[in-house]
Design a protein around this motif. Structure first.
Motif, PDB file in Angstrom:
ATOM      1  N   GLU A 198     -18.124   4.021  -6.820  1.00  0.00           N
ATOM      2  CA  GLU A 198     -17.315   4.616  -8.308  1.00  0.00           C
ATOM      3  C   GLU A 198     -18.572   5.076  -9.153  1.00  0.00           C
ATOM      4  N   THR A 206     -15.145   9.116  -6.898  1.00  0.00           N
ATOM      5  CA  THR A 206     -15.277   8.042  -5.706  1.00  0.00           C
ATOM      6  C   THR A 206     -15.992   8.996  -4.852  1.00  0.00           C
ATOM      7  N   TYR A 215      -9.884   0.857  -8.745  1.00  0.00           N
ATOM      8  CA  TYR A 215      -9.853   1.092  -7.515  1.00  0.00           C
ATOM      9  C   TYR A 215      -8.386   0.809  -6.958  1.00  0.00           C
TER      10      TYR A 215
END
Length: 161
Positions: free
Chosen positions: A88, A112, A146
């Motif tokens: 990330e 990402t 995430y």
């Protein structure tokens, strides 16, 4: 795999906003800003893993203020968190008045990236080690982002059938 400090991935870009970069309102095209974000964040990811990368996702792009003709655009990115093969990257965008030096935050985003081996297949990346308070905050809140990305992707895939 040994971890790497987040500071080693920090990447910046500064450019002067000129007439071909602007829209009818004499502000920089949003798509041009997004291209800068993708470029700088990819370089940050590659600095972290020292491998080729591909963009896997871009979280919502928040445009907070315009960047005007004649100002400078300043883009900064660094790796905030890693998973097995993904990283990330946080990106901030600022406008700078080149005559006064005044800066204003104009946008932020998370992207990402996935690291690729010589065959174009995903491969493991080193963990990131946050050092500053800013890096620690992004790192500590990354797993929730995430999981949200993973849920969003799952929902999109289920709608495709």
């Amino acid at each position: 795999m040994e971890g790497k400090p987040a500071r080693l991935s920090r990447t910046t870009l500064t450019d002067h906003v000129l007439p071909p970069d602007t829209n009818y309102h004499n502000t920089i095209f949003g798509g041009k800003v997004m291209a800068y974000i993708d470029k700088v964040s990819a370089m940050a990811a590659m600095r972290h893993c020292r491998m080729p990368v591909v963009t896997a996702s871009m979280d919502s792009m928040d445009f907070l203020a315009p960047i005007k003709l004649g100002q400078a655009i300043y883009v900064e990115a660094f790796v905030t968190w890693t998973h097995h093969t993904s990283m990330e990257v946080f990106v901030s965008v600022e406008a700078e008045d080149l005559l006064t030096g005044e800066r204003q935050l104009t946008g932020t985003s998370y992207l990402t990236f996935v690291a690729l081996d010589e065959n174009g297949k995903p491969c493991p990346v080193p963990p990131v080690m946050p050092e500053t308070e800013e890096e620690k905050w992004h790192h500590d809140t990354a797993e929730a982002r995430y999981l949200a990305r993973k849920a969003r992707k799952s929902t999109l895939e289920s709608k495709r059938g």
